[in-house]
Enzyme design. Sequence first.
Site, PDB file in Angstrom:
ATOM      1  NE  ARG A 126      -2.300   3.114 -11.251  1.00 50.15           N
ATOM      2  CZ  ARG A 126      -2.226   4.280 -10.647  1.00 50.15           C
ATOM      3  NH1 ARG A 126      -1.603   5.238 -11.369  1.00 50.15           N
ATOM      4  NH2 ARG A 126      -2.607   4.532  -9.416  1.00 50.15           N
ATOM      5  CB  CYS A 130     -13.033   3.595 -30.907  1.00 49.30           C
ATOM      6  SG  CYS A 130     -11.981   3.887 -32.356  1.00 49.30           S
ATOM      7  CD  GLU A 144       1.414  -8.760   1.217  1.00 49.01           C
ATOM      8  OE1 GLU A 144       2.068  -9.802   1.564  1.00 49.01           O
ATOM      9  OE2 GLU A 144       0.178  -8.541   1.081  1.00 49.01           O
ATOM     10  N   PRO A 145       5.060  -4.514  -0.334  1.00 50.05           N
ATOM     11  CG  PRO A 145       7.177  -3.449  -0.368  1.00 50.05           C
ATOM     12  CD  PRO A 145       6.550  -4.495   0.296  1.00 50.05           C
ATOM     13  N   GLY A 146       4.267  -3.471  -3.568  1.00 48.85           N
ATOM     14  CA  GLY A 146       4.339  -3.401  -4.996  1.00 48.85           C
ATOM     15  C   GLY A 146       4.766  -2.169  -5.674  1.00 48.85           C
ATOM     16  NE  ARG A 147       0.453   2.394  -5.767  1.00 50.61           N
ATOM     17  CZ  ARG A 147      -0.533   2.290  -6.524  1.00 50.61           C
ATOM     18  NH1 ARG A 147      -0.624   2.834  -8.038  1.00 50.61           N
ATOM     19  NH2 ARG A 147      -1.713   1.535  -6.524  1.00 50.61           N
ATOM     20  N   GLY A 207       0.777  -1.233  -0.153  1.00 51.47           N
ATOM     21  CA  GLY A 207      -0.030  -0.138   0.019  1.00 51.47           C
ATOM     22  C   GLY A 207       0.803   1.459  -0.107  1.00 51.47           C
ATOM     23  CE1 TYR A 266      -8.490   0.791  -9.540  1.00 55.56           C
ATOM     24  CE2 TYR A 266      -6.138   1.354 -10.723  1.00 55.56           C
ATOM     25  CZ  TYR A 266      -7.180   0.351 -10.192  1.00 55.56           C
ATOM     26  OH  TYR A 266      -6.749  -0.953  -9.951  1.00 55.56           O
TER      27      TYR A 266
HETATM   28  C1  LIG Z   1      -1.734  -5.452  -4.532  1.00 51.79           C
HETATM   29  C2  LIG Z   1      -1.362  -6.125  -2.900  1.00 51.79           C
HETATM   30  C3  LIG Z   1      -0.187  -5.665  -2.451  1.00 51.79           C
HETATM   31  C4  LIG Z   1       0.618  -4.529  -3.113  1.00 51.79           C
HETATM   32  O1  LIG Z   1      -0.229  -3.235  -2.989  1.00 51.79           O
HETATM   33  P1  LIG Z   1       0.652  -1.871  -3.465  1.00 51.79           P
HETATM   34  O2  LIG Z   1      -0.279  -0.903  -3.003  1.00 51.79           O
HETATM   35  O3  LIG Z   1       1.317  -2.019  -4.601  1.00 51.79           O
HETATM   36  O4  LIG Z   1       2.026  -1.894  -2.371  1.00 51.79           O
HETATM   37  C5  LIG Z   1       0.131  -6.334  -1.305  1.00 51.79           C
HETATM   38  N1  LIG Z   1      -0.449  -7.201  -0.875  1.00 51.79           N
HETATM   39  C6  LIG Z   1      -1.572  -7.476  -1.229  1.00 51.79           C
HETATM   40  C7  LIG Z   1      -2.435  -8.853  -0.687  1.00 51.79           C
HETATM   41  C8  LIG Z   1      -2.362  -7.231  -2.771  1.00 51.79           C
HETATM   42  O5  LIG Z   1      -3.319  -7.628  -3.078  1.00 51.79           O
END
Ligand SMILES: *Cc1c(COP(=O)(O)O)cnc(C)c1O
Length: 434
Positions: free
Chosen positions: A327, A358, A288-291, A246, A331
């Site tokens: 995105r 389109c 568990e960061p993604g972004r 997050g 969003y």
């Molecule tokens: C999508 C997700 C994340 C990562 O979210 P970010 O906002 O990209 O950090 C982490 N954990 C779970 C379970 C997710 O579904």
Amino acid sequence: MDWLKKKGLEYRDGVLYFANMNTIEIAENFGTPIYIISEEIVRKRYKELKNILDSEYGNNSIHFAMKANSNLSILKILESEGANFDCTSTGEIYACLKVGIPPSKIIYTGNMFTNNDFEFAVKNDILVNLDSISQLKRLAKIYDDLGKEKNTISFRINPEFGAGHHSHTITAGKTIKFGILDNQVLEAYSKAKGVGFKKFGAHIHIGSGIINAGDFEKAIDKYLIIIMKLADTLDIAFEFLDFGGGLGIPYRPEEDPLDLEFYKTIVLKKFKELVKKGNFEGTKFIIEPGRYLSAEASIILTQVNTIKDNGFKLFAGIDAGFNTLIRPTMYGAYHHIITCNKKDKDETLTYDVVGPICESGDIIGKERELSKLEEGDFLAILDTGAYGFTMSSSYNSRPRSAEILIAQGQIFKIRKAETFEDLTANQEIPKHLK
Ligand SMILES: *Cc1c(COP(=O)(O)O)cnc(C)c1O
């Protein structure tokens, strides 16, 4: 500008460079639209975050939420830094295993699991993070059927306090599909004990794109109260506590980045207080960061093909649409757009920067002030390394774009652009229509 520099961007003699490479040359050599990734920035973001955690509590690990960017090279880069991985599907697990990531480094946080999902996970020794009490029996049966030992189990807890940049990315709350609520947590873990699991983890993930660390506080407080209650009532020790992802990034020039020291205070220090209070000495701290790890490491290069002044509005038509980056359409997300050649002319105009799809919602940037554009100019769309390519599609039968990686002054093609043949490759026409 510092904001650009942190993302690996700067103008040299009026030309935009990304990761020390001339963006106009890349666009001309490789074609547009194209995703470009900087290896250095991925490594930098990981190290930065890891150092913050290490400075406070050694027993931690960072799991990259690979749905943000599942390119195999990104997985390899992060693995080489020591990262672990969070997967939302068996397809993602497959990709990790394919590049040699050991199962012990993967947590499977799916939702609405099927028995096939469980079977794939158990066969491959992947830890499952359950999302509903009802799934427990099915999972236990699959362990038994496959003759595998039931070791660690984890549940996703929904602490009810969610946060995020858009309602679709808030993932906690009573009306949200994810996780189990406070009133079912005791039941979940006692049943897990009952069916024979020996070790336990817990997990929350409250939303995505959180730029103010204070937004995590209520959820963390509630989570830790739940964990204390669980540990006390059921007499179980936790192998790990996962605090989810997050962590947001500054998409707008005027935005401050996430304050990592403050994040540490809100999340890690509270966890440490818990460790002091109870029986949590061996408990691993996980996020568990993604972004946060991948978003700023990538840009899209795109070419302006049409300048249209309809008498009311000025449109800059580009070759990247919501098929390339969804995105903004999905969003209302903001992605900053800059020109690849900085014009000396002071004249700026306000454009709607629009793609070729389109649908009138195909707007990548609304009312952007840019130096006067001409057809043929190149633009860079920033911060596209998370939920960029992974959410792209071939809508309007437009083949997905290529991806290239820049590492130490070299360019590597890490994904070919799709072709027309790819678009039709999996289809079959029944005999009577031939
Ligand atoms: C999508 C997700 C994340 C990562 O979210 P970010 O906002 O990209 O950090 C982490 N954990 C779970 C379970 C997710 O579904």
